[in-house]
Design a protein around this motif. Structure first.
Motif, PDB file in Angstrom:
ATOM      1  N   LYS A 400      28.400 -71.029 -39.722  1.00 21.49           N
ATOM      2  CA  LYS A 400      27.081 -71.601 -39.963  1.00 21.49           C
ATOM      3  C   LYS A 400      26.606 -71.467 -41.408  1.00 21.49           C
ATOM      4  O   LYS A 400      25.738 -72.231 -41.845  1.00 21.49           O
ATOM      5  N   CYS A 401      27.100 -70.494 -42.127  1.00 23.36           N
ATOM      6  CA  CYS A 401      26.707 -70.374 -43.541  1.00 23.36           C
ATOM      7  C   CYS A 401      27.928 -69.973 -44.373  1.00 23.36           C
ATOM      8  O   CYS A 401      28.010 -68.824 -44.833  1.00 23.36           O
ATOM      9  N   PRO A 402      28.883 -70.874 -44.522  1.00 23.89           N
ATOM     10  CA  PRO A 402      30.143 -70.547 -45.193  1.00 23.89           C
ATOM     11  C   PRO A 402      29.982 -70.177 -46.662  1.00 23.89           C
ATOM     12  O   PRO A 402      30.729 -69.344 -47.171  1.00 23.89           O
ATOM     13  N   GLU A 403      28.991 -70.779 -47.356  1.00 29.23           N
ATOM     14  CA  GLU A 403      28.833 -70.461 -48.776  1.00 29.23           C
ATOM     15  C   GLU A 403      28.429 -69.003 -48.977  1.00 29.23           C
ATOM     16  O   GLU A 403      28.983 -68.298 -49.815  1.00 29.23           O
ATOM     17  N   LEU A 404      27.455 -68.533 -48.211  1.00 28.50           N
ATOM     18  CA  LEU A 404      27.037 -67.130 -48.320  1.00 28.50           C
ATOM     19  C   LEU A 404      28.152 -66.208 -47.867  1.00 28.50           C
ATOM     20  O   LEU A 404      28.362 -65.126 -48.451  1.00 28.50           O
ATOM     21  N   TYR A 405      28.893 -66.628 -46.859  1.00 31.51           N
ATOM     22  CA  TYR A 405      29.985 -65.797 -46.350  1.00 31.51           C
ATOM     23  C   TYR A 405      31.077 -65.633 -47.400  1.00 31.51           C
ATOM     24  O   TYR A 405      31.579 -64.530 -47.630  1.00 31.51           O
ATOM     25  N   MET A 406      31.443 -66.713 -48.076  1.00 33.49           N
ATOM     26  CA  MET A 406      32.507 -66.653 -49.068  1.00 33.49           C
ATOM     27  C   MET A 406      32.105 -65.857 -50.297  1.00 33.49           C
ATOM     28  O   MET A 406      32.966 -65.353 -51.021  1.00 33.49           O
ATOM     29  N   ARG A 407      30.833 -65.716 -50.524  1.00 30.67           N
ATOM     30  CA  ARG A 407      30.376 -64.883 -51.646  1.00 30.67           C
ATOM     31  C   ARG A 407      30.450 -63.393 -51.328  1.00 30.67           C
ATOM     32  O   ARG A 407      30.198 -62.550 -52.188  1.00 30.67           O
ATOM     33  N   GLY A 408      30.784 -63.058 -50.087  1.00 33.59           N
ATOM     34  CA  GLY A 408      30.920 -61.657 -49.702  1.00 33.59           C
ATOM     35  C   GLY A 408      29.604 -60.920 -49.580  1.00 33.59           C
ATOM     36  O   GLY A 408      29.552 -59.698 -49.753  1.00 33.59           O
ATOM     37  N   LEU A 409      28.550 -61.657 -49.258  1.00 30.44           N
ATOM     38  CA  LEU A 409      27.233 -61.033 -49.181  1.00 30.44           C
ATOM     39  C   LEU A 409      27.013 -60.282 -47.877  1.00 30.44           C
ATOM     40  O   LEU A 409      26.259 -59.300 -47.839  1.00 30.44           O
ATOM     41  N   PHE A 410      27.654 -60.716 -46.808  1.00 32.46           N
ATOM     42  CA  PHE A 410      27.347 -60.161 -45.491  1.00 32.46           C
ATOM     43  C   PHE A 410      28.031 -58.816 -45.268  1.00 32.46           C
ATOM     44  O   PHE A 410      29.221 -58.644 -45.547  1.00 32.46           O
ATOM     45  N   LYS A 411      27.251 -57.866 -44.747  1.00 30.42           N
ATOM     46  CA  LYS A 411      27.767 -56.571 -44.324  1.00 30.42           C
ATOM     47  C   LYS A 411      27.158 -56.248 -42.968  1.00 30.42           C
ATOM     48  O   LYS A 411      26.029 -56.653 -42.664  1.00 30.42           O
ATOM     49  N   PHE A 412      27.901 -55.506 -42.178  1.00 28.57           N
ATOM     50  CA  PHE A 412      27.446 -55.156 -40.833  1.00 28.57           C
ATOM     51  C   PHE A 412      27.323 -53.649 -40.725  1.00 28.57           C
ATOM     52  O   PHE A 412      28.275 -52.908 -41.008  1.00 28.57           O
ATOM     53  N   ALA A 413      26.138 -53.165 -40.363  1.00 30.68           N
ATOM     54  CA  ALA A 413      25.896 -51.738 -40.176  1.00 30.68           C
ATOM     55  C   ALA A 413      25.767 -51.474 -38.685  1.00 30.68           C
ATOM     56  O   ALA A 413      24.795 -51.898 -38.055  1.00 30.68           O
ATOM     57  N   SER A 414      26.753 -50.801 -38.124  1.00 34.46           N
ATOM     58  CA  SER A 414      26.758 -50.539 -36.694  1.00 34.46           C
ATOM     59  C   SER A 414      25.865 -49.349 -36.381  1.00 34.46           C
ATOM     60  O   SER A 414      26.040 -48.256 -36.928  1.00 34.46           O
ATOM     61  N   LEU A 415      24.874 -49.564 -35.523  1.00 31.66           N
ATOM     62  CA  LEU A 415      23.990 -48.472 -35.116  1.00 31.66           C
ATOM     63  C   LEU A 415      24.619 -47.721 -33.951  1.00 31.66           C
ATOM     64  O   LEU A 415      25.272 -48.316 -33.098  1.00 31.66           O
ATOM     65  N   PRO A 416      24.461 -46.383 -33.859  1.00 32.09           N
ATOM     66  CA  PRO A 416      23.621 -45.574 -34.741  1.00 32.09           C
ATOM     67  C   PRO A 416      24.342 -44.985 -35.943  1.00 32.09           C
ATOM     68  O   PRO A 416      23.785 -44.199 -36.683  1.00 32.09           O
ATOM     69  N   SER A 417      25.625 -45.327 -36.159  1.00 24.02           N
ATOM     70  CA  SER A 417      26.380 -44.682 -37.230  1.00 24.02           C
ATOM     71  C   SER A 417      25.925 -45.116 -38.613  1.00 24.02           C
ATOM     72  O   SER A 417      26.084 -44.383 -39.583  1.00 24.02           O
ATOM     73  N   GLN A 418      25.368 -46.332 -38.727  1.00 26.36           N
ATOM     74  CA  GLN A 418      24.918 -46.877 -39.996  1.00 26.36           C
ATOM     75  C   GLN A 418      26.065 -47.114 -40.981  1.00 26.36           C
ATOM     76  O   GLN A 418      25.836 -47.292 -42.167  1.00 26.36           O
ATOM     77  N   LEU A 419      27.311 -47.101 -40.515  1.00 25.49           N
ATOM     78  CA  LEU A 419      28.434 -47.411 -41.388  1.00 25.49           C
ATOM     79  C   LEU A 419      28.458 -48.911 -41.653  1.00 25.49           C
ATOM     80  O   LEU A 419      28.339 -49.708 -40.733  1.00 25.49           O
ATOM     81  N   GLU A 420      28.624 -49.269 -42.899  1.00 27.06           N
ATOM     82  CA  GLU A 420      28.606 -50.678 -43.257  1.00 27.06           C
ATOM     83  C   GLU A 420      30.018 -51.219 -43.395  1.00 27.06           C
ATOM     84  O   GLU A 420      30.887 -50.571 -43.959  1.00 27.06           O
ATOM     85  N   TYR A 421      30.219 -52.418 -42.906  1.00 25.91           N
ATOM     86  CA  TYR A 421      31.500 -53.077 -42.991  1.00 25.91           C
ATOM     87  C   TYR A 421      31.328 -54.426 -43.668  1.00 25.91           C
ATOM     88  O   TYR A 421      30.423 -55.204 -43.313  1.00 25.91           O
TER      89      TYR A 421
END
Length: 425
Positions: A400-421
């Motif tokens: 849905k947003c390939p341009e932002l994705y290809m720029r490497g902007l997205f990170k995922f923080a899994s709760l409750p560990s708060q580790l970012e991927y």
């Protein structure tokens, strides 16, 4: 036996046994001791045991044990606690955060229990920098003496949790502490707009002069709490000092914070945290809607570096569309060239994480168009916090947003560990 050489040969001599008391002892490195005790910071029984090991352990254990002190006026022997603190300055000097909880209820507080003006049991807490008042009913300015400055001369942060109070009370407290820089009004049950009884003419209620951070949320998020807090904040004598603002609101009344956003946004407000609740009482469910008129706009917040939007859901049976539309409108109003981090999160009851499928239902194509259509040269990361399938989230964003994705902007923080991927790795 040991063998000793001599001129005529060798002689044997009995070996001297080394007792355990003579064996050398090795002490743990102080840094290692501190690290071990740090892991026990919230285990009071273990900290008490550590304090008995030796002097090296006592200092660190006491620091964790007494840095935060909580007193419940109904259940704790506060008088004895006051005597202990008075006679032990080495412990009193460790208390950085003081919680005082009063009996909670709809009736007036028991006059036999101490309240704001009856803190004679509390000695002067020279080092305490934060005080939290919980469960108080403080609706009349004249009932108690709210000046706590004689007891807390170093106070910098004031918290009021699950209380009913008036802005007049808040004003008196804030005037008592010239150096206070943080005010947290959390789970407020009632916030009176005017002081009781009315003050003399010419008395203007205003926030602390050095206030840099405000956090406000209401129990069941009634709109008038945020409205009255905004009116109070408009009187900030040094508006350019406010840097961090946190507020929680239901999806249909985030606009109640608009006066604060319009005042502080163009100045030095650089961190904004918005919580949007999906909770609506059943008999109000059909009376509210989401529109640009009922949604906060960030157009005047031109110096934001961090923006966090959290969707607060009590259960998955609640309606998503109005909440998602509210989030959508807020994100589309972004207008800060300084923005570095955008956080979109989900949170359930009592802070528990809920599935991020709610976030996946956002119109990410429209969000990408809005973000790309504005000058955001410093945007480094879009962090999504919640609980869910990382692969499914990655596929949704990539589609849905390939341009932002290809720029490497997205990170995922899994709760409750708060580790970012990083979603591209």
């Amino acid at each position: 036996m040991s063998i000793t050489p001599c001129q005529g040969g060798v002689i044997s001599t009995p070996a001297v046994a080394q007792t355990s008391s003579q064996a050398p002892t090795q002490k743990l490195l102080p840094e290692l001791v501190d690290h071990v005790i740090d892991h026990l910071h919230d285990d009071i029984a273990s900290l008490a045991t550590c304090a008995l090991v030796g002097r090296e352990w006592t200092t660190t254990a006491r620091f964790h044990r007494f840095s935060t002190l909580k007193v419940h006026l109904q259940h704790d022997n506060y008088a004895m606690l006051g005597e202990v603190l008075s006679s032990t300055p080495e412990i009193r000097s460790l208390v950085r955060e003081l919680w005082i909880a009063a009996p909670w209820g709809d009736d007036p507080p028991d006059p036999a229990l101490p309240n704001m003006g009856l803190l004679t049991w509390l000695p002067v807490m020279e080092a305490t920098e934060e005080v939290v008042l919980a469960g108080y009913v403080l609706e009349r300015d004249g009932d108690y003496d709210y000046d706590l400055s004689p007891y807390l001369p170093s106070l910098k942060r004031l918290g009021i949790h699950k209380c009913r109070f008036g802005v007049g009370v808040l004003d008196i407290m804030s005037r008592s502490f010239p150096h206070i820089d943080t005010v947290r009004l959390l789970s407020v049950a009632r916030l009176l707009r005017e002081p009781r009884p009315p003050r003399s003419s010419g008395s203007i209620m205003m926030p602390p002069v050095h206030l840099r951070e405000l956090d406000v949320s209401a129990y069941d998020t009634p709109a008038y709490v945020l409205r009255h807090a905004s009116e109070w904040m408009l009187r900030h004598p040094s508006a350019e000092l406010l840097q961090t603002l946190r507020f929680q609101s239901t999806f249909y009344c985030t606009h109640e914070a608009q006066p604060m956003l319009d005042l502080f946004g163009p100045l030095n407000l650089n961190a904004l945290y918005i919580g949007i609740s999906a909770y609506v009482q059943p008999y109000y469910r059909d009376k509210f809607d989401v529109s640009p008129q009922t949604t906060a706009s960030l157009e005047r917040c031109t110096n934001l570096r961090v923006l966090s939007v959290t969707i607060q859901m009590y259960d998955l049976e609640q309606e998503w569309p109005p909440v998602l539309l509210c989030v959508q409108l807020i994100l589309q109003s972004l207008a800060s060239p300084a923005l570095e981090t955008l956080i979109i999160a989900t949170r359930g009851y009592l802070g528990k994480p809920i599935p991020i499928e709610i976030i996946q239902e956002l119109d990410w194509k429209a969000i990408q168009t809005a973000l790309q259509g504005k000058p955001l040269p410093n945007l480094r990361s879009i962090i999504i916090r919640g609980k869910g399938d990382l692969n499914e989230l990655t596929a949704t964003l990539k589609e849905k947003c390939p341009e932002l994705y290809m720029r490497g902007l997205f990170k995922f923080a899994s709760l409750p560990s708060q580790l970012e991927y990083d979603l591209r790795t």
